[in-house]
Design an enzyme around this catalytic site. Structure first.
Site, mmCIF file in Angstrom:
data_model
loop_
_atom_site.group_PDB
_atom_site.id
_atom_site.type_symbol
_atom_site.label_atom_id
_atom_site.label_comp_id
_atom_site.label_asym_id
_atom_site.label_seq_id
_atom_site.Cartn_x
_atom_site.Cartn_y
_atom_site.Cartn_z
ATOM 1 N N HIS A 144 0.824 -1.213 0.000
ATOM 2 C CA HIS A 144 0.000 0.000 0.000
ATOM 3 C C HIS A 144 0.854 1.257 0.000
ATOM 4 O O HIS A 144 2.061 1.232 0.210
ATOM 5 C CB HIS A 144 -0.932 0.015 1.215
ATOM 6 C CG HIS A 144 -0.205 0.099 2.527
ATOM 7 N ND1 HIS A 144 0.464 -0.968 3.083
ATOM 8 C CD2 HIS A 144 -0.027 1.127 3.394
ATOM 9 C CE1 HIS A 144 1.011 -0.613 4.225
ATOM 10 N NE2 HIS A 144 0.745 0.666 4.449
ATOM 11 N N ASP A 198 0.573 4.948 1.976
ATOM 12 C CA ASP A 198 -0.176 5.471 3.107
ATOM 13 C C ASP A 198 -1.031 6.677 2.723
ATOM 14 O O ASP A 198 -0.601 7.532 1.942
ATOM 15 C CB ASP A 198 0.784 5.870 4.237
ATOM 16 C CG ASP A 198 1.297 4.650 4.990
ATOM 17 O OD1 ASP A 198 0.514 3.694 5.156
ATOM 18 O OD2 ASP A 198 2.463 4.650 5.396
ATOM 19 N N HIS A 238 4.731 0.194 0.194
ATOM 20 C CA HIS A 238 5.428 -0.580 1.211
ATOM 21 C C HIS A 238 4.545 -1.681 1.790
ATOM 22 O O HIS A 238 3.326 -1.698 1.598
ATOM 23 C CB HIS A 238 5.991 0.326 2.312
ATOM 24 C CG HIS A 238 4.952 1.123 3.033
ATOM 25 N ND1 HIS A 238 4.410 2.284 2.523
ATOM 26 C CD2 HIS A 238 4.350 0.925 4.230
ATOM 27 C CE1 HIS A 238 3.519 2.763 3.388
ATOM 28 N NE2 HIS A 238 3.457 1.958 4.422
ATOM 29 N N ARG A 292 5.891 7.336 14.377
ATOM 30 C CA ARG A 292 5.907 7.819 13.008
ATOM 31 C C ARG A 292 5.432 9.262 12.927
ATOM 32 O O ARG A 292 4.516 9.674 13.643
ATOM 33 C CB ARG A 292 4.977 6.931 12.172
ATOM 34 C CG ARG A 292 5.194 7.027 10.696
ATOM 35 C CD ARG A 292 4.260 6.093 9.968
ATOM 36 N NE ARG A 292 2.895 6.622 9.963
ATOM 37 C CZ ARG A 292 1.924 6.187 9.165
ATOM 38 N NH1 ARG A 292 2.145 5.191 8.341
ATOM 39 N NH2 ARG A 292 0.735 6.725 9.215
HETATM 40 FE FE LIG Z 1 1.792 1.949 5.799
#
Ligand SMILES: [Fe+2]
Length: 331
Positions: free
Chosen positions: A157, A159, A307, A322
């Site tokens: 996917h 993000d 990723h 993150r």
């Molecule tokens: Fe992700």
């Protein structure tokens, strides 16, 4: 699933003289010799692995060491301490490295939240990450995976494509994780595009797809909550192929988690096209696989890569933090 035998010819033969496109063969593939079936040997032989944009020359880096993790994507940087503010020159050279390698890795970065945020702010405004119904501040988001919280990122996917302006990039740091497990794979979506047959690339020109944040939430989130999230984050439309705003590279911009359907295409045919493109994105030649160590940081260009977070450690704990950097409108 084997293709059901029907009395009608495959849809592709009804469309006139044009040769069938690879994804149209999906259902009739079983009738073809193996060499002509989609996903078999369409790509026999070396793939084109073009790391740099057209006209870009391969120059050395002067302010840090960069160790490529493969010929195409992913490099480990040493000689940059993320605890310290970046000088303008280092920031510029890291930015060039990001565009040229698409994902940069750093090890042993014992940074505070403020230092994490400060590093990301070198690339622009920060983005709110959580899918909440109440709203939340942009900042450091912590993700805890353990026996009670399984990870669902083990699918290819990009993000935040369920938003009108998906994030430009992410800075992810591992605080705690299993030994020799929980790797993350990144794939170069420009390479995936480059290697599509020309007939396919022509077909994709101008095509758009619907991205929906809730597209694959169904099995995990109660329907009522999915509906409320969908209301707050309505589906958006993005081009199937986006142009990287800085490198000009064309990248395949559909992904298996958030892309719901192709606009202006009959649903079943659009789904076959998506399945075909998802498969094409998965060639190992386009990938780098990063083995995490505590304190490691991955900084990826979310406009250039897809990723996949390998979940081979459940139920062992894994904790990451993150920060998301705001992006622009894909075109
Ligand atoms: Fe992700």
């Amino acid at each position: 699933m084997t293709a059901p035998m029907t009395e009608s010819p495959p849809a592709v033969e009804q469309e006139g003289a044009a040769p069938p496109l690879p994804w149209d063969l999906a259902e009739s593939g079983a009738a073809l010799p193996p060499s002509a079936r989609p996903g078999r040997s369409l790509h026999g032989g070396p793939r084109l692995l073009r790391r740099l944009a057209e006209g870009q020359e391969d120059r050395p880096y002067e302010l840090f060491r960069l160790r490529p993790l493969g010929p195409l994507i992913g490099a480990e940087i040493t000689g940059v301490d993320l605890e310290e503010p970046l000088s303008a020159r280092v920031r510029e050279e890291l930015h060039r490295a990001l565009l040229e390698w698409k994902v940069l890795f750093f090890r042993d970065q014992w940074i505070s939240h403020d230092q994490h945020l400060a590093f990301a702010l070198n690339w622009g405004e920060l983005e709110q990450q959580r899918v909440t119904l109440t709203g939340a501040d942009a900042g450091v988001a912590r993700y805890v995976k353990d026996a009670a919280h399984a990870g669902f990122e083990n699918a290819w996917h990009v993000d935040m494509t369920g938003r009108p302006r998906p994030a430009m990039g992410f800075v992810l740091r591992l605080l705690k994780g299993p030994r020799a497990a929980g790797d993350t794979l990144f794939a170069d979506a420009a390479a995936a595009y480059d290697n599509l047959p020309e007939t396919v690339r022509e077909q994709l020109d101008g095509l758009r797809a619907v991205h929906d944040l809730t597209a694959t939430m169904g099995p995990f989130v109660p329907a009522e909550q999915v509906a409320r999230i969908r209301e707050r984050f309505p589906p958006v439309v993005h081009p199937v192929v986006r142009t990287h705003p800085e490198t000009g590279r064309r990248t395949l911009f559909v992904n298996s988690v958030f892309t719901d359907r192709v606009v202006d295409m009959e649903p079943e045919r659009g789904e076959r096209l998506l399945q075909y493109l998802f498969r094409e994105l998965q060639a190992p030649e386009y990938q780098v696989r990063f083995s995490w160590t505590a304190g490691a940081v991955a900084f990826w260009d979310n406009r250039a890569v897809q990723h996949y977070a390998v979940n081979d450690y459940f139920p062992a704990p894994r904790v990451t933090e993150r920060v998301a950097i705001a992006g622009d409108l894909p075109y």
